[in-house]
Design an enzyme around this catalytic site. Sequence first.
Site, PDB file in Angstrom:
ATOM      1  CE  LYS A 108       3.889  17.116  -1.345  1.00  0.00           C
ATOM      2  NZ  LYS A 108       2.560  16.530  -1.527  1.00  0.00           N
ATOM      3  CG  ASP A 131      -0.662  17.177  -4.238  1.00  0.00           C
ATOM      4  OD1 ASP A 131      -0.302  16.704  -5.329  1.00  0.00           O
ATOM      5  OD2 ASP A 131       0.014  17.100  -3.193  1.00  0.00           O
TER       6      ASP A 131
HETATM    7  P1  NDP Z   1       0.218  11.744   5.277  1.00  0.00           P
HETATM    8  O1  NDP Z   1       1.231  10.867   5.924  1.00  0.00           O
HETATM    9  O2  NDP Z   1       0.393  13.221   5.359  1.00  0.00           O
HETATM   10  O3  NDP Z   1      -1.240  11.408   5.915  1.00  0.00           O
HETATM   11  C1  NDP Z   1      -1.697  10.093   6.023  1.00  0.00           C
HETATM   12  C2  NDP Z   1      -3.132  10.084   6.553  1.00  0.00           C
HETATM   13  O4  NDP Z   1      -3.585   8.723   6.587  1.00  0.00           O
HETATM   14  C3  NDP Z   1      -3.275  10.626   7.970  1.00  0.00           C
HETATM   15  O5  NDP Z   1      -4.519  11.263   8.114  1.00  0.00           O
HETATM   16  C4  NDP Z   1      -3.233   9.327   8.808  1.00  0.00           C
HETATM   17  O6  NDP Z   1      -3.897   9.456  10.047  1.00  0.00           O
HETATM   18  C5  NDP Z   1      -4.006   8.390   7.919  1.00  0.00           C
HETATM   19  N1  NDP Z   1      -3.708   6.990   8.177  1.00  0.00           N
HETATM   20  C6  NDP Z   1      -2.617   6.281   7.777  1.00  0.00           C
HETATM   21  N2  NDP Z   1      -2.695   5.009   8.196  1.00  0.00           N
HETATM   22  C7  NDP Z   1      -3.859   4.894   8.884  1.00  0.00           C
HETATM   23  C8  NDP Z   1      -4.523   3.822   9.551  1.00  0.00           C
HETATM   24  N3  NDP Z   1      -3.992   2.601   9.604  1.00  0.00           N
HETATM   25  N4  NDP Z   1      -5.733   4.059  10.135  1.00  0.00           N
HETATM   26  C9  NDP Z   1      -6.285   5.295  10.078  1.00  0.00           C
HETATM   27  N5  NDP Z   1      -5.710   6.364   9.465  1.00  0.00           N
HETATM   28  C10 NDP Z   1      -4.516   6.155   8.866  1.00  0.00           C
HETATM   29  O7  NDP Z   1       0.125  11.259   3.776  1.00  0.00           O
HETATM   30  P2  NDP Z   1      -0.438  12.072   2.506  1.00  0.00           P
HETATM   31  O8  NDP Z   1      -1.668  12.794   2.913  1.00  0.00           O
HETATM   32  O9  NDP Z   1       0.662  12.847   1.880  1.00  0.00           O
HETATM   33  O10 NDP Z   1      -0.802  10.871   1.512  1.00  0.00           O
HETATM   34  C11 NDP Z   1      -1.932  10.044   1.745  1.00  0.00           C
HETATM   35  C12 NDP Z   1      -2.157   9.184   0.515  1.00  0.00           C
HETATM   36  O11 NDP Z   1      -2.492  10.016  -0.591  1.00  0.00           O
HETATM   37  C13 NDP Z   1      -0.923   8.376   0.073  1.00  0.00           C
HETATM   38  O12 NDP Z   1      -1.322   7.055  -0.179  1.00  0.00           O
HETATM   39  C14 NDP Z   1      -0.463   9.051  -1.194  1.00  0.00           C
HETATM   40  O13 NDP Z   1       0.088   8.118  -2.108  1.00  0.00           O
HETATM   41  C15 NDP Z   1      -1.780   9.590  -1.741  1.00  0.00           C
HETATM   42  N6  NDP Z   1      -1.615  10.745  -2.622  1.00  0.00           N
HETATM   43  C16 NDP Z   1      -2.139  10.658  -3.883  1.00  0.00           C
HETATM   44  C17 NDP Z   1      -2.035  11.706  -4.750  1.00  0.00           C
HETATM   45  C18 NDP Z   1      -2.624  11.568  -6.109  1.00  0.00           C
HETATM   46  O14 NDP Z   1      -2.367  12.455  -6.942  1.00  0.00           O
HETATM   47  N7  NDP Z   1      -3.408  10.547  -6.387  1.00  0.00           N
HETATM   48  C19 NDP Z   1      -1.352  12.977  -4.377  1.00  0.00           C
HETATM   49  C20 NDP Z   1      -0.876  12.986  -3.013  1.00  0.00           C
HETATM   50  C21 NDP Z   1      -0.992  11.895  -2.192  1.00  0.00           C
HETATM   51  P3  NDP Z   1      -3.155  10.074  11.348  1.00  0.00           P
HETATM   52  O15 NDP Z   1      -3.202  11.571  11.209  1.00  0.00           O
HETATM   53  O16 NDP Z   1      -3.958   9.568  12.479  1.00  0.00           O
HETATM   54  O17 NDP Z   1      -1.745   9.537  11.332  1.00  0.00           O
END
Ligand code: NDP
Length: 292
Positions: free
Chosen positions: A74, A110
């Site tokens: 991306k 998105d």
């Molecule tokens: P990223 O990996 O870019 O970000 C993940 C985020 O989740 C970060 O802020 C991370 O925090 C946080 N996180 C993950 N695990 C934990 C935990 N155990 N405790 C606290 N914080 C946590 O992923 P994306 O943003 O790309 O995707 C996130 C979700 O969104 C996914 O499940 C994806 O499937 C969904 N999604 C859905 C879409 C839709 O159309 N419905 C479109 C795009 C995504 P940290 O920064 O601290 O690591």
Amino acid sequence: MPASSHSYQAELVGVFCFTVAEKPTIFIQEAAFQACYLNWRYLTIEVRPEQLADAVRGLRAFNMAGINLTIPHKVAVIPHLDELSPEAEVMGAVNTVVRVGDRLIGHNTDGKGFVTSLRQDVGIDPAGQRVVFLGAGGAARAMSVEMALAGASHVTIVNRSAGRGQELARLLNERTPVEASFVPWHERSHFAVPSDADILVNATSIGLFPSVDAMPDVELDSLRPDLLVCDVIPNPPRTAFLKAAQARGARTLDGLGMLVGQGAIAFEMWTGVPAPVNVMRQALAQVFGVEG
Ligand code: NDP
């Protein structure tokens, strides 16, 4: 109607991913092409990060109409494009490329998908809303920028990694009209949703299959009946978090509408044909075995 719909040569779009993710977009797009009698194909193409430049040259060589991008492409795709939409430029990430003549234009659908779902599925306009995002990753970035551009009055970013959360709040304050703040999210400290918040969005991956019992660490008593609680997790659509919010009387919105919304916007950008949103929604519901 595109010229190719009367010829043997199909118009090609698809997704560059690595590795092949279990993304349902192919089902949504293929169902829409069929419903609109379009001779178009959606291809899932695995592209290694070091071969992205060659893949974009291939896209040009095959005269493809466009492409979707997933992680890790991306951000990396940007230097290979000719132009970015204003939102993609602010987000620094592209999930949809549209070919216009011989130019490749990068967009990000998105966040727009989320805003569309908010308007159409629960009848809420972003203007004037106070929104809290759990997470600061790609999804949170896209959604918060679009909510800010659509007139949200305040955005709070709550994130485990302080640097990433602060960076997103800074981006919103500097590049969009919204007022944004960052709240650190320490392990085992329940986050209490502020009483003046209108919308809470779980934009983390907590609760995604197979960890379906996991829930973001939120003080459940702070989920009031007048709060809209949203979850981006598409699989399963009814997450444990949404069920807990519903049990406290809050309105809820699942991630399927956002997924359909972003696909519908990409479909219209590529084909110029109005998206058959209900067909796309039903195709997605079938993939997840839920009611459309
Ligand atoms: P990223 O990996 O870019 O970000 C993940 C985020 O989740 C970060 O802020 C991370 O925090 C946080 N996180 C993950 N695990 C934990 C935990 N155990 N405790 C606290 N914080 C946590 O992923 P994306 O943003 O790309 O995707 C996130 C979700 O969104 C996914 O499940 C994806 O499937 C969904 N999604 C859905 C879409 C839709 O159309 N419905 C479109 C795009 C995504 P940290 O920064 O601290 O690591």
